[in-house]
Design an enzyme around this catalytic site. Structure first.
Site, PDB file in Angstrom:
ATOM      1  N   THR A  47     -27.608 -13.373 -20.562  1.00  0.00           N
ATOM      2  CA  THR A  47     -28.068 -14.661 -20.055  1.00  0.00           C
ATOM      3  C   THR A  47     -28.968 -14.497 -18.839  1.00  0.00           C
ATOM      4  OG1 THR A  47     -25.961 -15.608 -20.760  1.00  0.00           O
ATOM      5  CG2 THR A  47     -27.301 -16.936 -19.293  1.00  0.00           C
ATOM      6  N   TYR A 111     -23.262 -24.536 -28.745  1.00  0.00           N
ATOM      7  CA  TYR A 111     -23.778 -25.745 -29.395  1.00  0.00           C
ATOM      8  C   TYR A 111     -22.955 -26.127 -30.619  1.00  0.00           C
ATOM      9  CZ  TYR A 111     -27.050 -29.349 -30.849  1.00  0.00           C
ATOM     10  OH  TYR A 111     -27.611 -30.551 -31.196  1.00  0.00           O
ATOM     11  N   TYR A 137     -17.475 -12.603 -25.231  1.00  0.00           N
ATOM     12  CA  TYR A 137     -17.948 -13.231 -23.998  1.00  0.00           C
ATOM     13  C   TYR A 137     -17.516 -14.690 -23.970  1.00  0.00           C
ATOM     14  CZ  TYR A 137     -21.518 -14.541 -20.450  1.00  0.00           C
ATOM     15  OH  TYR A 137     -22.175 -15.005 -19.338  1.00  0.00           O
ATOM     16  N   ARG A 142     -21.467 -22.577 -20.539  1.00  0.00           N
ATOM     17  CA  ARG A 142     -22.699 -22.471 -21.315  1.00  0.00           C
ATOM     18  C   ARG A 142     -22.492 -22.719 -22.806  1.00  0.00           C
ATOM     19  NH1 ARG A 142     -27.143 -20.548 -18.647  1.00  0.00           N
ATOM     20  NH2 ARG A 142     -26.787 -19.589 -16.598  1.00  0.00           N
ATOM     21  N   LYS A 165     -15.849 -10.144 -21.475  1.00  0.00           N
ATOM     22  CA  LYS A 165     -16.404 -10.712 -20.244  1.00  0.00           C
ATOM     23  C   LYS A 165     -15.927 -12.155 -20.200  1.00  0.00           C
ATOM     24  CE  LYS A 165     -20.708 -11.932 -17.849  1.00  0.00           C
ATOM     25  NZ  LYS A 165     -22.195 -12.015 -17.951  1.00  0.00           N
ATOM     26  N   ILE A 206     -18.773  -7.945 -14.309  1.00  0.00           N
ATOM     27  CA  ILE A 206     -20.146  -7.933 -14.824  1.00  0.00           C
ATOM     28  C   ILE A 206     -20.888  -8.933 -13.969  1.00  0.00           C
ATOM     29  CG2 ILE A 206     -21.646  -8.366 -16.798  1.00  0.00           C
ATOM     30  CD1 ILE A 206     -19.400  -7.420 -18.617  1.00  0.00           C
TER      31      ILE A 206
END
Length: 290
Positions: A47, A111, A137, A142, A165, A206
């Site tokens: 990202t 989404y 992740y 997001r 993550k 991270i």
């Protein structure tokens, strides 16, 4: 390379030239700077690397060049996830052909907003067909959905899913560490949780802030290893407002502005992320103390 030795992995920005193209000369300078200043691994094409604005050809070239320039000095993780299971499998296996990539980072589909069963089906399908080991992740801010701890624990049993993550905070992080196998590599994706992650028994962080404070995070982690908890806490207290400032505008605009100010030229962001104005950059630099 051995990811078990990497506690501080930098989620690397993608350097652009003045014309907006990916700049490999700037990438070389950036990688050398990171590896000389505390980064123990690199996450490329994530990202922070503005991958939503990169073409597939740009991503593949960026990953290949990162591996080449890193010269086997640190592990390399490549972001390969999307909100399409089949597209994720296809792209992950294209990346797998780049010798020197150690693992792929695959995000919860965004989404689409799958439920927990859908997440398990997605990651299992990718893991079973991927030629690279996977990090999953979890970043609800997001993706719009949260991967629950129970789901993570189930996925951690898949032999090709080697780590996580996670950006859901310390309470979940503590549960994840306790409910997954000892060799499952758990990283926080939140810079402000870097110290907590270490003390909870996670692998590390991270990090975006490691672009600027890799050495300081490293010093903090060594203090924990040495039992100097007050020192570690004092370092975290100093780092926290700076880490907050790194996210004071849509990322990676602030960290790119700071790097450019330091002479590590990485260019501007691609739209829809705008660069910081001159006045906001000045304000940021004061907060960061650089």
């Amino acid at each position: 390379m051995d990811l078990k030795k990497a506690e501080i992995i930098t989620a690397m920005v993608t350097p652009f030239a003045e014309d907006g193209a990916v700049s490999y000369s700037r990438l070389e300078k950036l990688i050398n700077y990171l590896l000389e200043n505390g980064s123990q691994g690199i996450l490329v094409s994530g990202t922070t690397g503005e991958t939503p604005t990169l073409t597939e050809a740009e991503k593949l070239a960026l990953i290949a060049e990162t591996v080449k320039l890193a010269k086997n000095r640190v592990p390399i993780i490549a972001g390969t996830g999307s909100n399409s299971t089949s597209a994720t499998i296809e792209f992950t296996n294209k990346v797998a052909k780049i010798k020197g990539v150690d693992a792929a980072l695959v995000v919860v589909p965004y989404y689409n907003k799958p439920d927990q069963a859908g997440m398990i089906a997605h990651f299992t399908a990718v893991a079973d067909k991927s030629e690279l080991p996977l990090f999953i992740y979890n970043i609800p801010g997001r993706t719009g959905v949260t991967m629950e701890v129970e789901t993570i624990a189930k996925l951690a049993k898949n032999p090709n899913i080697i780590g996580l993550k996670d950006c859901t905070g310390n309470v979940n992080l503590a549960r994840i560490v306790s409910e997954t196998p000892d060799d499952f590599l758990v990283y926080t994706g939140e810079d402000a949780d870097a110290l907590a992650a270490k003390t909870l028994g996670a692998q590390g962080v991270i990090s975006v802030a490691a672009h600027l404070y890799g050495n300081e995070i490293n010093e903090m982690y060594r203090a924990v290893d040495d039992g100097q908890y007050k020192k570690a806490g004092a370092l975290m207290c100093d780092l926290t407002p700076k880490m907050v400032a790194v996210f004071s505008a849509p990322s990676p605009s602030p960290v790119k502005a700071a790097l450019n100010y330091k002479g590590i030229e990485v260019g501007k962001c691609r739209l829809p992320i705008l660069p910081l104005s001159e006045s906001r950059t000045e304000e940021l630099v004061k907060k960061l103390g650089i």
